[in-house]
Design an enzyme around this catalytic site. Structure first.
Site, PDB file in Angstrom:
ATOM      1  CB  ALA A 151     -19.466  13.468 -10.249  1.00 14.51           C
ATOM      2  CB  VAL A 152     -17.664  12.719 -15.786  1.00 12.71           C
ATOM      3  CG1 VAL A 152     -18.472  14.106 -16.022  1.00 12.71           C
ATOM      4  CG2 VAL A 152     -16.110  12.870 -15.585  1.00 12.71           C
ATOM      5  CG  HIS A 198     -47.893  -2.583  11.092  1.00 17.06           C
ATOM      6  ND1 HIS A 198     -47.906  -1.474   9.919  1.00 17.06           N
ATOM      7  CD2 HIS A 198     -48.772  -1.956  12.087  1.00 17.06           C
ATOM      8  CE1 HIS A 198     -49.020  -0.642  10.298  1.00 17.06           C
ATOM      9  NE2 HIS A 198     -49.321  -0.788  11.534  1.00 17.06           N
ATOM     10  CG  ASP A 242     -12.986   0.237  -8.322  1.00 18.81           C
ATOM     11  OD1 ASP A 242     -13.963  -0.477  -8.312  1.00 18.81           O
ATOM     12  OD2 ASP A 242     -12.724   1.238  -7.793  1.00 18.81           O
ATOM     13  N   GLY A 275      -7.976   2.150   1.418  1.00 17.04           N
ATOM     14  CA  GLY A 275      -7.885   2.656   0.090  1.00 17.04           C
ATOM     15  C   GLY A 275      -8.992   3.796  -0.008  1.00 17.04           C
ATOM     16  CB  ALA A 308     -23.511   6.826  -6.607  1.00 19.71           C
ATOM     17  CB  ALA A 310     -16.807  -0.974  -1.634  1.00 19.59           C
ATOM     18  CB  SER A 366     -27.002  12.641 -12.358  1.00 23.83           C
ATOM     19  OG  SER A 366     -27.262  12.005 -13.382  1.00 23.83           O
ATOM     20  CD  GLU A 381      -2.798   1.682   0.139  1.00 30.83           C
ATOM     21  OE1 GLU A 381      -2.302   2.509  -0.531  1.00 30.83           O
ATOM     22  OE2 GLU A 381      -3.643   0.513  -0.191  1.00 30.83           O
TER      23      GLU A 381
END
Length: 463
Positions: A267-268, A442, A309, A38, A182, A317, A180, A32
């Site tokens: 955020a693309v 309920h 990823d 991460g 997450a 994740a 748009s 790491e």
């Protein structure tokens, strides 16, 4: 310096793979270069949820009168919110350090580069290179970073990515969020809630475009009610940062529009971290920025594996963690089954929350299914009404012939905690009639699942 398994990267794929390897008796190390845990624990999933919780609390305070409580005033302290968020992230990262020690996993600090013969060079911060070997295999779990578009070059100040959005030094007056998914809608909700004028620009016809169309439209309605400006079928052509703020040129169906703002959040999407880690030297095959693997995450070169990823599939994740476990168990000789990518839940933590698994109604019909669709609105839920959270619904899609639950789609308060029920019943191949006969407590929000199933078969009681 020999190990059985060496994992490169300590995100939710890497550290989980390492722990499972250790549990199975393998001598394990993790490479790491930054913080343990991460992106997810340090700059993604966890700190964003901490910020969103602050926004939720602020929202509650501003609507306290709706619950019979008088609050004179409340101010959003961005510095304090960020400090809390960073504290939560640091605590979680420290927890991973504890887990490494508990499971006797060596942490090799530095940047890893794989070599032939199941070997890897690790370069520490002083430039010292140490070679290690892994007799059973090397697992690559190097993750991803914010994708940068040519017309949206991130400078970290006026055009930012998610990392900068987590630690802004001061609250902007106006923000444009590009994309748009997450990441985009979560930050849009957060900043809008604490007083920023937010515009969301989405290239596709609907926001959260991977979701069922009805969910997308409901979220857009909810967002507009909260004061966000939503621009769909639109694209950012350029951003002029030469002045004090930003001038964002947006192409729409009606022509071009220029929006003034202080900050643009790009955020693309994400791009993988596969450069400079030795793939070409070893001959590991890639395609379109992804490492090619089989069902058990082995690359084309024996002894080298990849998860998370950097391989094809959802960049989530929980997917990386599942892949890591399957990969290690296969290496150890266990009889394991491939991951069912058709039954992976997706969650978005804006307000109202969004959660889904399986096919959308459109996808099910395009696949040739004759479907039964059941939908139960939270406006008919006693628990939702009591909580003051009537926006949203649960929507279930069944195969009309056999009763198979093809997909579940939810939008509303706490639905990210409810989606696991749908994942489980799909895993167990539960039918619609069985779900109807499963007694739900309920009053709960989860009753909406039973009611949605009943609605699909014209047996709904409370609607």
């Amino acid at each position: 310096m020999a190990y059985d398994i060496i994992v490169v990267g300590s995100g939710p794929g890497g550290y989980v793979a390492a722990i499972r390897a250790s549990q199975l008796g393998m001598k394990t190390a993790v490479v790491e270069r930054s913080e343990l845990g991460g992106i997810c624990l340090n700059w993604g999933c966890i700190p964003t949820k901490a910020l969103l919780k602050s926004a939720n609390v602020f929202e509650y305070i501003n609507h306290a009168a709706d619950y019979g409580i008088n609050v004179k005033s409340a101010d959003a302290d961005l510095d304090a919110m960020v400090k809390r968020s960073r504290g939560v992230a640091d605590k979680m990262s420290g927890g991973i350090q504890f887990l490494m020690k508990k499971n006797k996993i060596d942490v090799l600090k530095g940047t890893g580069k794989v070599k032939a013969g199941k070997k890897i060079d690790v370069t520490d911060e002083k430039g010292k290179v140490t070679e290690y070997s892994a007799s059973k295999g090397i697992i690559l779990a190097t993750g991803a970073r914010s994708r940068v578009l040519p017309n949206l070059p991130q400078d970290g100040k006026k055009i930012i990515g998610y990392r900068e959005a987590l630690v802004l030094p001061k609250l902007p007056k106006k923000m444009v969020v590009v994309g748009s998914g997450a990441i985009g809608v979560e930050f849009a909700y957060f900043y809008n809630t604490i007083g920023v004028e937010v515009t969301v620009v989405e290239y596709m016809p609907n926001i959260v475009p991977v979701e069922d169309e009805e969910v997308s439209k409901q979220l857009e309605r909810s967002f507009k009610k909260q004061g966000l400006k939503i621009m769909t079928n639109s694209s950012v052509e350029s951003v002029d940062t030469s002045g004090k703020g930003c001038k964002v040129t947006v192409k729409t169906k009606k022509g071009e529009e220029v929006i003034d703002c202080d900050v643009v959040l790009s955020a693309v999407g994400i791009e993988t971290n596969i450069e400079g880690i030795g793939l070409e030297d070893v001959g590991i095959a890639t395609d379109k920025g992804k490492v090619l693997v089989n069902d058990f995450y082995q690359t084309n070169i024996p002894g080298y594996y990849a998860i998370g990823d950097i391989v094809p599939g959802p960049a989530l994740a929980h997917v990386a963690s599942a892949e890591g476990i399957i990969c290690v168990e296969k290496i150890s000789g266990m009889d394991v089954h491939p991951l069912d990518y058709g039954n992976i839940p997706g969650c978005t933590y804006c307000s109202p929350e969004v959660a889904s698994v399986g096919m959308t109604e459109k996808a099910a019909k395009e696949a040739g299914y004759d479907v039964k669709v059941g939908k139960f609105p939270f406006s008919a839920s006693g628990k939702a009404s009591a909580a003051g959270a009537n926006d949203g619904f649960v929507k279930l899609i069944f195969d009309a012939k056999y009763g198979e639950l093809l997909g579940g789609h939810m939008i509303g308060m706490n639905v990210t905690e409810m989606i696991a029920e749908i994942v489980a019943v799909r895993k167990l191949e539960t039918t619609g009639h069985e779900l109807i006969k499963t007694v739900h407590p309920h009053p709960t929000l989860s009753e909406a699942v039973m009611e949605a199933a009943a609605a699909a078969y014209d047996e709904v009681i409370h609607l």
